[in-house]
Design an enzyme around this catalytic site. Sequence first.
Site, PDB file in Angstrom:
ATOM      1  N   ASP A  45       0.817  -1.207   0.000  1.00  0.00           N
ATOM      2  CA  ASP A  45       0.000   0.000   0.000  1.00  0.00           C
ATOM      3  C   ASP A  45       0.857   1.266   0.000  1.00  0.00           C
ATOM      4  O   ASP A  45       0.498   2.263  -0.634  1.00  0.00           O
ATOM      5  CB  ASP A  45      -0.975  -0.003   1.183  1.00  0.00           C
ATOM      6  CG  ASP A  45      -0.272   0.079   2.531  1.00  0.00           C
ATOM      7  OD1 ASP A  45       0.763  -0.594   2.693  1.00  0.00           O
ATOM      8  OD2 ASP A  45      -0.757   0.792   3.418  1.00  0.00           O
TER       9      ASP A  45
ATOM     10  N   GLU B 100       3.591 -11.100  14.816  1.00  0.00           N
ATOM     11  CA  GLU B 100       4.662 -10.204  15.269  1.00  0.00           C
ATOM     12  C   GLU B 100       4.114  -8.880  15.785  1.00  0.00           C
ATOM     13  O   GLU B 100       4.772  -8.202  16.585  1.00  0.00           O
ATOM     14  CB  GLU B 100       5.663  -9.953  14.143  1.00  0.00           C
ATOM     15  CG  GLU B 100       5.070  -9.254  12.931  1.00  0.00           C
ATOM     16  CD  GLU B 100       6.114  -8.968  11.870  1.00  0.00           C
ATOM     17  OE1 GLU B 100       7.312  -8.963  12.202  1.00  0.00           O
ATOM     18  OE2 GLU B 100       5.724  -8.742  10.712  1.00  0.00           O
TER      19      GLU B 100
ATOM     20  N   ASP C  90       1.533 -10.340   3.558  1.00  0.00           N
ATOM     21  CA  ASP C  90       0.604 -10.190   4.682  1.00  0.00           C
ATOM     22  C   ASP C  90      -0.863 -10.281   4.271  1.00  0.00           C
ATOM     23  O   ASP C  90      -1.734 -10.420   5.128  1.00  0.00           O
ATOM     24  CB  ASP C  90       0.830  -8.846   5.377  1.00  0.00           C
ATOM     25  CG  ASP C  90       2.158  -8.786   6.100  1.00  0.00           C
ATOM     26  OD1 ASP C  90       2.670  -9.851   6.484  1.00  0.00           O
ATOM     27  OD2 ASP C  90       2.698  -7.679   6.273  1.00  0.00           O
TER      28      ASP C  90
ATOM     29  N   ARG D 167       5.537 -31.703  23.948  1.00  0.00           N
ATOM     30  CA  ARG D 167       6.051 -30.377  24.248  1.00  0.00           C
ATOM     31  C   ARG D 167       5.107 -29.288  23.757  1.00  0.00           C
ATOM     32  O   ARG D 167       4.229 -29.518  22.931  1.00  0.00           O
ATOM     33  CB  ARG D 167       7.422 -30.186  23.592  1.00  0.00           C
ATOM     34  CG  ARG D 167       8.548 -30.893  24.333  1.00  0.00           C
ATOM     35  CD  ARG D 167       9.875 -30.653  23.658  1.00  0.00           C
ATOM     36  NE  ARG D 167      10.966 -31.275  24.420  1.00  0.00           N
ATOM     37  CZ  ARG D 167      12.115 -31.655  23.906  1.00  0.00           C
ATOM     38  NH1 ARG D 167      12.345 -31.467  22.626  1.00  0.00           N
ATOM     39  NH2 ARG D 167      13.046 -32.202  24.661  1.00  0.00           N
TER      40      ARG D 167
END
Length: 759
Positions: A112, A257, A159, A194
């Site tokens: 953008d 993030e 993204d 885990r």
Amino acid sequence: MTPSPDLKKRVGVLTSGGDAQGMNAAVRAVVRTSLEMGATPYAILEGWQGAVEGGERIKEMAWSDVSSILNEGGTVIGTARSPEFYEYEGRRRACKNLLEKGIDRLVVIGGDGSLTGTNEFRKEWPGHVQGLLEAGEITPEVANAHSALMIVGIVGSIDNDMVGTDMTIGTDSALNRIVEAIDDISSTAASHQRMFVIEVMGRHCGYLPLMSAVAGGADYVFTPENPPTPGWEDDMSEKLRLGREAGRRESIVIVAEGAKDSEGNRITSAQVAQAIEARLGEKPRITILGHVQRGGTPSAYDRWMPTLMGYGAVQEILKATADTPANIIGVRKNRLTRIPLVESVEATRNVAELVANKEFDKAIESRGASFVKMTRINQILSEPPGNTAIPEGAKRVAVMHMGGLAPGMNTAARAAVRIGLDKGMQILGVQGSMSGLMNGNVRELTWSDVEGWAFKGGAELGTRRTMATVDQYYAIGRAIEEHKIDALLLIGGMNAYLSIYDMFQERGRYPAFNIPMVLVPATIDNNLPGAELSIGADTAVNNAVWALDRIKESAAASRRCFVAETMGRKCGYLALMAAIASGAEKVYLNEEPTTLADISKDVAYLKQSFRAGRRLFLVVRNEEAHPEYNREFLARVFESEGEGLYDVRHSALGHLQQGGAPSPFDRLLATRLVYEAIEVLDAIFERGGDDACYIGEAGGKMQAFPVSRMMDHLDTKNRRPFDQWWLSIATVIPVVSMPRGDVIPVEIPIEDADHVVTY
């Protein structure tokens, strides 16, 4: 000195901002489509910095300059941030440098920010031209010939953060990288029981973390648009604990993030790990995927779709005039779409404002209906069971597969169990299709039974191509009654569809068939009515492209023509998409009948191109393209007519197209389709109906079509729908891969966006 203007249009292409897998496919398409449409293409190297510097940074492009870049990651023409372009004087220099090459039409591939800067430059252009004219740096002829700058944007961003387009270049490849990592981590995590915290990109947009959580079967996810309230540490830890109690051996938490809580406090992967350790006494491992998400070979989608975008962008830029508004070539409902640039950028930036203003529901809605639905679906799939008891009187829904194996069948079955349980249904698994039902291979499936199925290839419930016959109907009816089955949910291909259609016709003779029946499309052939894309087709295309890439590497070592055959029966979807994504020079489809004259013409071009220095010619054929002119026939003709210029090899890609873990796209598609199927079943139960229908996503909308009308849309002779949306893009291949000089480029449809979501 500026050259005299000529009549031939010149098209500049540049990539700007962060790189994204698939940019090279778009650049290749822009260059080659420009050449075939009679324009002169130029690459502006290193983004806007190249425009500011000019000279050799603005390079005229020939056909061969973009050879062998389709499968490369990044952008071969470079991208860089340009502080100089942010200044007026820098943009003035860029204008001058472009005018020196006669360029006033630009295809800009970027995010953008890049597209916003491009539009500002477009608005300033007349002022720059006038200033250069007054300074004597350009002639009046040049000023008159290039008084306006025409631009078309293509969004390149992993993204998927541009509002208005369903998908941006690089997103599918990045999602593939993330989900591959989750699958790999899950296997080692399950071995040791885990917990892992995985950080993915998504500073302002939650598409990658949300979709990877659904596709990878994660326990918890943090996205910018849907932040948790303070105290999230307790909620997350409790869900992880319940998941372990329900049978999960591994626990995966996905963190964007840019994750924050609802008060704007940042949430880091380290904080998440610390919260888990403090509450559950187990120290999670942290994996930050970083730039590996941007790198590597683009997926099949990030080759064929950017190719279409580049083709469409040139189509648009050559028609543009000074009055043409700035548009983006985006994707909606699997179609190229013309989207207003300014409106789309404003809506994109408005999402961040909505989040900052704590209008989280509107922020989620701004991402589109699919994002909203996936947010809800993720909550269902990841929510550990509380009270596992089936409510009294729960409807018993039998889930089974039928037809050829399609990657994603397991994902669909898992989704059916967990979403069905959320609706208060009792889910039964039928092992071995209709024969399994007749033999009583039916068992209840629980939440934990399907743990781990999301990323498995194959079909845990088994699948068979054999259709039910009339003399088996009585046994099938008896099995439905004995197991008290209230509804059938079939996940499969053409034989499943035809079986349910035949059973629907026999309802008068077999009362047990008067129950709801819902079909979910799953076949690599992608040949089912009502569904533009079937579960498994994307994985099959990726598998085929993987094989074709290696064939090309092998064949390029010598002068060779290679004829490769894909599956698909008489539906050419798999062959066409694999051909575009692999850069094949020729594709043969059943939908476009081939004559001997056509083959003779192809042989003539083949010889001509090898005489001119070609080293490889790739032909892709779908397995039933022609009853006589099969793969062996084509290879013999090409070899016998080759006059020693090249050798010929041929191979069927075979069942590798059906193998392996399903792609993220197929996992997400399977989940969406099954969610819709369960919703439809729930509505039928609510009103006491016995509908038989098939689910599909057509025109970007999930729909349920009545089985009674199936034959109105199905070409039973060729086992494919009468209307196949993808056929119109077959015209791209001769333009971007096979420059014979006698091909007149055909316009591909580009629709106008009806609106861009804003709040």
